[in-house]
Design an enzyme around this catalytic site. Structure first.
Site, PDB file in Angstrom:
ATOM      1  N   PHE A  85      -7.279   2.327   5.743  1.00  0.00           N
ATOM      2  CA  PHE A  85      -6.580   1.087   5.411  1.00  0.00           C
ATOM      3  C   PHE A  85      -6.968  -0.123   6.267  1.00  0.00           C
ATOM      4  O   PHE A  85      -6.516  -1.222   6.014  1.00  0.00           O
ATOM      5  CB  PHE A  85      -5.060   1.280   5.405  1.00  0.00           C
ATOM      6  CG  PHE A  85      -4.477   1.864   6.676  1.00  0.00           C
ATOM      7  CD1 PHE A  85      -4.376   1.105   7.824  1.00  0.00           C
ATOM      8  CD2 PHE A  85      -4.020   3.177   6.687  1.00  0.00           C
ATOM      9  CE1 PHE A  85      -3.822   1.635   8.969  1.00  0.00           C
ATOM     10  CE2 PHE A  85      -3.460   3.717   7.846  1.00  0.00           C
ATOM     11  CZ  PHE A  85      -3.368   2.949   8.991  1.00  0.00           C
ATOM     12  N   ARG A  91      -1.890   9.327  11.752  1.00  0.00           N
ATOM     13  CA  ARG A  91      -2.709   8.125  11.872  1.00  0.00           C
ATOM     14  C   ARG A  91      -3.950   8.432  12.712  1.00  0.00           C
ATOM     15  O   ARG A  91      -3.840   9.019  13.787  1.00  0.00           O
ATOM     16  CB  ARG A  91      -1.898   7.028  12.520  1.00  0.00           C
ATOM     17  CG  ARG A  91      -2.614   5.712  12.584  1.00  0.00           C
ATOM     18  CD  ARG A  91      -1.620   4.645  12.892  1.00  0.00           C
ATOM     19  NE  ARG A  91      -2.198   3.331  12.904  1.00  0.00           N
ATOM     20  CZ  ARG A  91      -1.468   2.234  12.896  1.00  0.00           C
ATOM     21  NH1 ARG A  91      -0.164   2.310  12.870  1.00  0.00           N
ATOM     22  NH2 ARG A  91      -2.040   1.058  12.924  1.00  0.00           N
ATOM     23  N   ARG A 100      -2.645   8.214  17.321  1.00  0.00           N
ATOM     24  CA  ARG A 100      -1.830   7.053  17.648  1.00  0.00           C
ATOM     25  C   ARG A 100      -1.491   6.997  19.127  1.00  0.00           C
ATOM     26  O   ARG A 100      -1.300   5.942  19.708  1.00  0.00           O
ATOM     27  CB  ARG A 100      -0.533   7.153  16.833  1.00  0.00           C
ATOM     28  CG  ARG A 100       0.124   5.857  16.622  1.00  0.00           C
ATOM     29  CD  ARG A 100       1.538   6.098  16.206  1.00  0.00           C
ATOM     30  NE  ARG A 100       2.374   5.648  17.292  1.00  0.00           N
ATOM     31  CZ  ARG A 100       3.538   5.074  17.144  1.00  0.00           C
ATOM     32  NH1 ARG A 100       4.026   4.928  15.950  1.00  0.00           N
ATOM     33  NH2 ARG A 100       4.230   4.670  18.162  1.00  0.00           N
ATOM     34  N   GLU A 130       0.847  -1.198   0.000  1.00  0.00           N
ATOM     35  CA  GLU A 130       0.000   0.000   0.000  1.00  0.00           C
ATOM     36  C   GLU A 130       0.874   1.237   0.000  1.00  0.00           C
ATOM     37  O   GLU A 130       1.997   1.199   0.513  1.00  0.00           O
ATOM     38  CB  GLU A 130      -0.861   0.044   1.273  1.00  0.00           C
ATOM     39  CG  GLU A 130      -1.807  -1.108   1.422  1.00  0.00           C
ATOM     40  CD  GLU A 130      -2.597  -1.016   2.736  1.00  0.00           C
ATOM     41  OE1 GLU A 130      -2.731   0.081   3.304  1.00  0.00           O
ATOM     42  OE2 GLU A 130      -3.062  -2.071   3.178  1.00  0.00           O
ATOM     43  N   LYS A 174       7.564  -1.754   6.633  1.00  0.00           N
ATOM     44  CA  LYS A 174       7.629  -0.488   5.903  1.00  0.00           C
ATOM     45  C   LYS A 174       8.870  -0.431   5.021  1.00  0.00           C
ATOM     46  O   LYS A 174       9.933  -0.936   5.378  1.00  0.00           O
ATOM     47  CB  LYS A 174       7.545   0.695   6.866  1.00  0.00           C
ATOM     48  CG  LYS A 174       8.423   0.641   8.065  1.00  0.00           C
ATOM     49  CD  LYS A 174       7.972   1.677   9.114  1.00  0.00           C
ATOM     50  CE  LYS A 174       8.838   1.594  10.352  1.00  0.00           C
ATOM     51  NZ  LYS A 174       8.385   2.376  11.466  1.00  0.00           N
ATOM     52  N   GLU A 233      -5.012   7.136   7.418  1.00  0.00           N
ATOM     53  CA  GLU A 233      -4.011   8.188   7.573  1.00  0.00           C
ATOM     54  C   GLU A 233      -4.597   9.486   7.017  1.00  0.00           C
ATOM     55  O   GLU A 233      -5.096   9.520   5.890  1.00  0.00           O
ATOM     56  CB  GLU A 233      -2.754   7.770   6.793  1.00  0.00           C
ATOM     57  CG  GLU A 233      -1.557   8.624   7.013  1.00  0.00           C
ATOM     58  CD  GLU A 233      -0.681   8.214   8.216  1.00  0.00           C
ATOM     59  OE1 GLU A 233      -1.067   7.321   8.989  1.00  0.00           O
ATOM     60  OE2 GLU A 233       0.380   8.838   8.372  1.00  0.00           O
ATOM     61  N   ARG A 291       4.620  -4.375  17.379  1.00  0.00           N
ATOM     62  CA  ARG A 291       5.364  -4.176  16.143  1.00  0.00           C
ATOM     63  C   ARG A 291       5.859  -5.539  15.678  1.00  0.00           C
ATOM     64  O   ARG A 291       6.460  -6.268  16.445  1.00  0.00           O
ATOM     65  CB  ARG A 291       6.561  -3.262  16.424  1.00  0.00           C
ATOM     66  CG  ARG A 291       7.268  -2.749  15.196  1.00  0.00           C
ATOM     67  CD  ARG A 291       8.513  -1.975  15.567  1.00  0.00           C
ATOM     68  NE  ARG A 291       8.247  -0.748  16.301  1.00  0.00           N
ATOM     69  CZ  ARG A 291       7.802   0.375  15.749  1.00  0.00           C
ATOM     70  NH1 ARG A 291       7.568   0.427  14.456  1.00  0.00           N
ATOM     71  NH2 ARG A 291       7.596   1.443  16.489  1.00  0.00           N
ATOM     72  N   LYS A 325       2.402   4.337   1.461  1.00  0.00           N
ATOM     73  CA  LYS A 325       2.621   4.729   2.842  1.00  0.00           C
ATOM     74  C   LYS A 325       2.518   6.254   2.909  1.00  0.00           C
ATOM     75  O   LYS A 325       3.437   6.960   2.511  1.00  0.00           O
ATOM     76  CB  LYS A 325       3.993   4.257   3.323  1.00  0.00           C
ATOM     77  CG  LYS A 325       4.218   4.555   4.760  1.00  0.00           C
ATOM     78  CD  LYS A 325       5.525   3.988   5.238  1.00  0.00           C
ATOM     79  CE  LYS A 325       5.714   4.316   6.691  1.00  0.00           C
ATOM     80  NZ  LYS A 325       5.487   5.720   6.978  1.00  0.00           N
TER      81      LYS A 325
HETATM   82  P1  ATP Z   1       5.786   3.749  13.776  1.00  0.00           P
HETATM   83  O1  ATP Z   1       4.371   4.192  13.593  1.00  0.00           O
HETATM   84  O2  ATP Z   1       6.085   2.461  13.066  1.00  0.00           O
HETATM   85  O3  ATP Z   1       6.273   3.781  15.185  1.00  0.00           O
HETATM   86  P2  ATP Z   1       6.556   6.251  12.683  1.00  0.00           P
HETATM   87  O4  ATP Z   1       5.480   6.935  13.423  1.00  0.00           O
HETATM   88  O5  ATP Z   1       7.896   6.890  12.646  1.00  0.00           O
HETATM   89  O6  ATP Z   1       6.752   4.768  13.084  1.00  0.00           O
HETATM   90  P3  ATP Z   1       6.629   5.338  10.092  1.00  0.00           P
HETATM   91  O7  ATP Z   1       7.807   4.515  10.410  1.00  0.00           O
HETATM   92  O8  ATP Z   1       6.897   6.386   9.078  1.00  0.00           O
HETATM   93  O9  ATP Z   1       5.987   6.074  11.277  1.00  0.00           O
HETATM   94  O10 ATP Z   1       5.448   4.343   9.604  1.00  0.00           O
HETATM   95  C1  ATP Z   1       4.344   3.850  10.285  1.00  0.00           C
HETATM   96  C2  ATP Z   1       3.145   4.768  10.118  1.00  0.00           C
HETATM   97  O11 ATP Z   1       2.804   4.911   8.744  1.00  0.00           O
HETATM   98  C3  ATP Z   1       1.855   4.235  10.701  1.00  0.00           C
HETATM   99  O12 ATP Z   1       1.793   4.404  12.088  1.00  0.00           O
HETATM  100  C4  ATP Z   1       0.802   5.049   9.970  1.00  0.00           C
HETATM  101  O13 ATP Z   1       0.586   6.258  10.655  1.00  0.00           O
HETATM  102  C5  ATP Z   1       1.470   5.397   8.643  1.00  0.00           C
HETATM  103  N1  ATP Z   1       0.832   4.837   7.436  1.00  0.00           N
HETATM  104  C6  ATP Z   1       0.765   5.488   6.260  1.00  0.00           C
HETATM  105  N2  ATP Z   1       0.173   4.752   5.322  1.00  0.00           N
HETATM  106  C7  ATP Z   1      -0.173   3.582   5.900  1.00  0.00           C
HETATM  107  C8  ATP Z   1      -0.812   2.408   5.422  1.00  0.00           C
HETATM  108  N3  ATP Z   1      -1.229   2.285   4.181  1.00  0.00           N
HETATM  109  N4  ATP Z   1      -0.982   1.401   6.313  1.00  0.00           N
HETATM  110  C9  ATP Z   1      -0.565   1.507   7.598  1.00  0.00           C
HETATM  111  N5  ATP Z   1       0.046   2.595   8.093  1.00  0.00           N
HETATM  112  C10 ATP Z   1       0.254   3.628   7.263  1.00  0.00           C
END
Ligand code: ATP
Length: 586
Positions: A342, A256, A271, A249, A425, A301, A419, A251
Site C-alpha cells: 500500500f 504489517r 512494525r 483501501e 481507520k 500487509e 498517528r 484494511k
Molecule cells: P495501529 O497500527 O494503528 O497502532 P493496530 O495495530 O491495533 O493499530 P489497527 O488499528 O487494526 O492495528 O490498524 C492499523 C494497521 O492496519 C496498520 O498498522 C497496518 O498493519 C494495517 N493495515 C491493513 N491494511 C492497511 C492498508 N491498506 N493501509 C495501511 N495499513 C493497513
C-alpha cells in the site's frame, strides 16, 4: 570516558520520575561528552547496545548470569541464591554481593565506557555452540574490574532489564536541548522516525548540528517508523475530516511489513522494527520476482490465505510463523501468505516520504508487477458516504477488518512514527456498540482463587499516556483465559516481575504482584465507563474519575508485535468514550 561517570548519571535518572528532569540530566551529560561517545551512551541508557532493528540482542539468562557473578566474585553460592529469592532484581543482588566482597581485587583497572560497551557487544554476538562459555568470559572480564554501582548496571543491561524508564521521547528532548533549540525538536524527531536509530541521530547532531540532521534521508537498511491511523466511527465523519474525498483501501487483518530492496536483496521489517526476513522466505522470493526497479522501501500487509479456497484468513494464522525456528517449511506450506502493498517510501535513490500519497502510489505501481502472491491493496477514491459503506461491506465480505481512509491532498505525506488524521481507520467493531478491541499492557496481577488458586486470577491492565509517558490502569482482566493460557501466564510474565509498582505506572489499585510494563494483550471490552478507581484519562471527563473498560475479555491474542508504548493510548480510549457517548446520545 569512565563508565563510572555514566553510572553517576544513571543514579541521578533513577532518583526522579519527572520526564523533564530526566531530559535535563541527559542534556547535561551530552553537552559534556565527546561526540564519539554519544552513540554508545544513547543505546546503553535505553538498555541496548545497538538500534532495535539490529540482530544483536542482550538478555542473558538469569542462571547464566548468576553463574558468571559467582565465578567473577568468588561469592558464596548459597547466600547469593538466598538474596535472589529475597530481592528478585539482579542489579540489587549484584550490588550487594560487591559491597560484601571482602578482598579487594588486585590489579583492577577502572572501567571505561568503551570497554564495557565492547564486552557487552561481544556477549550479544556470541551465539551457537560454546557461546555460553564465551558470554561468561566476556562478562566476567568487566565484572572483575567493576565497583558495586557499576556492577549493578552491568547486571541489569546484560540481562536485558535496564529499566531506567528513559523513553525515546526523553532522549529526543535531551538531544534537542543539548545541541539545538527547543524549536529544533521536530527535526530531531524526524531524523529518528526515518532512521529508527537514536544513537546515529545523537552522534550526527553532536558532530554537525541541525544542518547535519536535515541532510539525513531515508535509506535502505534503516527501517522507517510506521505511520499510524486515527479512528472515526462513521463514513460521514471520515469524509468530513478528509475534506469531502479520500482514498479508501481494504484494511487487511495481517502483519504489517516494510520491505527494503536493493541489488536483489530483500529485508523485511515488522512494525516493531524487528527483522522478519528469515520467517518469510516465501515473501522475500515473491517480492524479488515482482520487483522491477533497482531499489525501494515499500510497505504492505502480509495476510494468510486459505490454500483450499484462496480466501483471506484472520491474522492469528500468520502468527503461527512468528518466533518459529523449527518447522518453518511446514508453516509456509500450511499457512501461505500474500502481501498487499500500500505504500512506497523510497524509490531508486529518491526519498518519497515527503511526496503526497497519489505520487507514492504511482511510484509503487511503477516498481512492482502484480503476481499471485504480491498484490496492491484494493483501493477506491470516494466522496459519497453511501458508497463508502458499500465498499466497507465488500471489504468485510472479503475477510478484511474494514477500511483505511487516506488523505489525497498536497499535504498527504508519509508521517513516519506518528498517528494522525491523514489516515483514518474504519473497522467493523464500530458498528456494534462498545465492541471494539483494544491493546492493553499488563502492569500487575492478582492471585487466583478457587479453581485458579496458585495461579494468577486476574491481570491489572493499562493504557499508555503518551503526553506524560505513563501507563494508566483501565481494567482488571479475568475472563477469556483458557486453562492452557492461564498456565502459561507466569512463564510470559514473571520475567517482568517487580517488587513494587513500576515508576511509570499510575495506579490507585494495589496489585498483589507488579510487572514492568511489557506484555501487550488484545482485549475486547463491552463498554467504557467512568470509574473512581482507574487512572486512565483521570479527571478529563469528570473530576475524580478515570475511564474503565467494563466486562473485558482476553481475545486470545498476545500482541507480541507491539511494545508497551504501542498499546492503545489513554487519548484513544478517551476518544472512543466520547464517540460512544455521542452514539448513545444520538
Ligand atoms: P495501529 O497500527 O494503528 O497502532 P493496530 O495495530 O491495533 O493499530 P489497527 O488499528 O487494526 O492495528 O490498524 C492499523 C494497521 O492496519 C496498520 O498498522 C497496518 O498493519 C494495517 N493495515 C491493513 N491494511 C492497511 C492498508 N491498506 N493501509 C495501511 N495499513 C493497513
Amino acid at each position: 570516558m569512565l563508565y563510572h561517570d555514566l553510572v553517576k548519571v544513571y543514579q541521578a535518572l533513577e532518583s526522579t520520575t519527572s520526564r523533564l528532569e530526566m531530559a535535563d540530566i541527559l542534556a547535561d551529560l551530552f553537552r559534556s561528552t565527546d561526540c564519539a561517545h554519544i552513540r554508545k551512551i544513547v543505546y546503553m541508557t535505553q538498555g541496548t547496545i545497538v538500534p532495535d532493528f539490529y540482530p544483536e540482542k542482550l538478555g542473558m539468562a538469569d542462571k547464566l548470569y548468576i553463574r558468571t557473578l559467582l565465578a567473577a566474585t568468588g561469592a558464596n553460592e548459597e547466600s547469593v541464591r538466598k538474596l535472589w529469592a529475597q530481592e528478585g532484581d539482579l542489579g540489587t543482588i549484584t550490588e550487594k554481593v560487591y559491597e560484601n566482597k571482602r578482598q579487594t581485587t588486585l590489579f583492577s583497572e577502572p572501567l571505561t565506557l568503551d570497554r564495557v560497551y565492547d564486552a557487552l557487544l561481544k556477549v550479544a554476538r556470541s551465539e551457537g555452540s560454546g557461546s555460553q562459555e564465551y558470554k561468561t568470559r566476556y562478562l566476567a572480564d568487566i565484572l572483575h574490574d567493576a565497583k558495586p554501582a557499576e556492577a549493578r548496571y552491568i547486571a541489569r543491561i546484560v540481562t536485558g532489564r535496564m529499566r531506567l524508564g528513559v523513553a525515546s521521547q526523553t532522549v529526543i528532548d535531551s538531544l534537542a536541548q543539548a545541541f539545538a533549540t527547543k524549536q529544533d525538536k521536530a527535526a530531531v524527531e524526524r531524523a529518528f522516525n526515518i532512521t529508527s536509530d537514536l544513537g546515529l541521530v545523537g552522534e550526527t547532531l553532536c558532530q554537525k548540528g541541525i544542518a547535519g540532521l536535515e541532510e539525513m534521508h531515508v535509506r535502505v537498511g534503516n527501517p522507517i517508523r510506521a505511520m499510524l491511523a486515527e479512528r472515526l466511527p462513521s463514513p460521514e465523519e471520515i469524509l468530513d475530516r478528509m475534506g469531502g474525498q479520500a482514498m479508501f483501501e481494504y484494511k487487511y487483518d495481517g502483519l504489517r511489513v516494510q520491505a527494503h530492496i536493493q541489488d536483489g536483496k530483500v529485508t523485511l521489517y515488522s512494525r516493531r522494527l524487528e527483522d522478519l526476513t528469515s520467517q518469510f522466505p516465501d515473501v522475500v522470493k515473491a517480492l524479488k520476482e515482482a520487483f522491477t526497479c533497482s531499489s525501494a522501501i515499500i510497505e504492505g500487509e502480509c495476510v494468510p490465505v486459505d490454500i483450499n479456497t484462496g480466501e483471506l484468513l484472520p491474522f492469528q494464522e500468520v502468527s503461527h510463523r512468528r518466533g518459529r525456528k523449527h518447522g518453518l517449511t511446514e508453516a509456509i506450506e500450511d499457512y501461505p501468505v500474500r502481501i498487499h502493498l500500500f505504500d512506497c517510501l523510497y524509490l531508486d535513490g529518491a526519498d518519497m516520504t515527503d511526496e503526497p500519497l497519489p505520487d507514492r502510489r504511482t511510484a509503487l505501481t511503477r516498481c512492482v508487477k502484480i503476481t499471485e502472491d504480491v498484490r496492491f491493496s484494493e483501493a477506491r477514491v470516494l466522496d459519497d458516504p453511501a458508497k463508502v459503506q458499500e465498499f466497507f461491506i465488500e471489504a468485510l465480505n472479503a475477510g478484511c477488518e474494514g477500511l483505511m481512509a487516506k488523505s489525497l491532498g498536497d499535504g498527504s505525506v508519509y508521517r513516519a512514527g506518528s498517528r494522525g488524521f491523514l489516515w483514518i481507520k474504519y473497522k467493523k467493531e464500530y458498528r456494534s456498540e462498545m465492541n471494539d478491541t483494544v491493546d492493553l499492557v499488563a502492569v500487575g496481577a492478582f492471585h487466583g482463587r478457587g479453581r485458579r488458586g496458585g495461579m494468577y486470577g486476574a491481570l491489572l491492565m493499562a493504557t499508555y499516556n503518551e503526553e506524560e509517558d505513563r501507563f494508566e490502569t483501565v481494567s482488571k482482566l479475568g475472563s477469556g483465559f483458557d486453562d492452557a493460557t492461564l498456565a502459561l501466564l507466569p512463564e510470559r510474565l514473571d520475567r517482568y516481575r517487580l517488587h513494587d509498582r513500576h515508576p511509570l505506572v499510575e495506579s490507585k489499585m494495589e496489585a498483589d504482584v507488579w510487572f514492568e510494563p511489557a506484555l501487550v494483550l488484545e482485549v475486547l471490552g463491552a463498554e467504557i465507563s467512568l470509574s473512581p478507581i482507574h487512572t486512565c484519562a483521570h479527571g478529563r471527563i469528570r473530576d475524580g474519575a478515570g475511564l474503565a473498560i467494563r466486562f473485558p475479555r482476553f481475545t486470545g491474542t498476545f500482541r507480541d508485535d507491539k511494545r508497551p508504548r504501542d498499546a492503545t493510548t489513554s487519548q484513544e480510549l478517551y476518544d472512543m468514550y466520547n464517540a460512544q457517548m455521542k452514539k448513545v446520545e444520538g
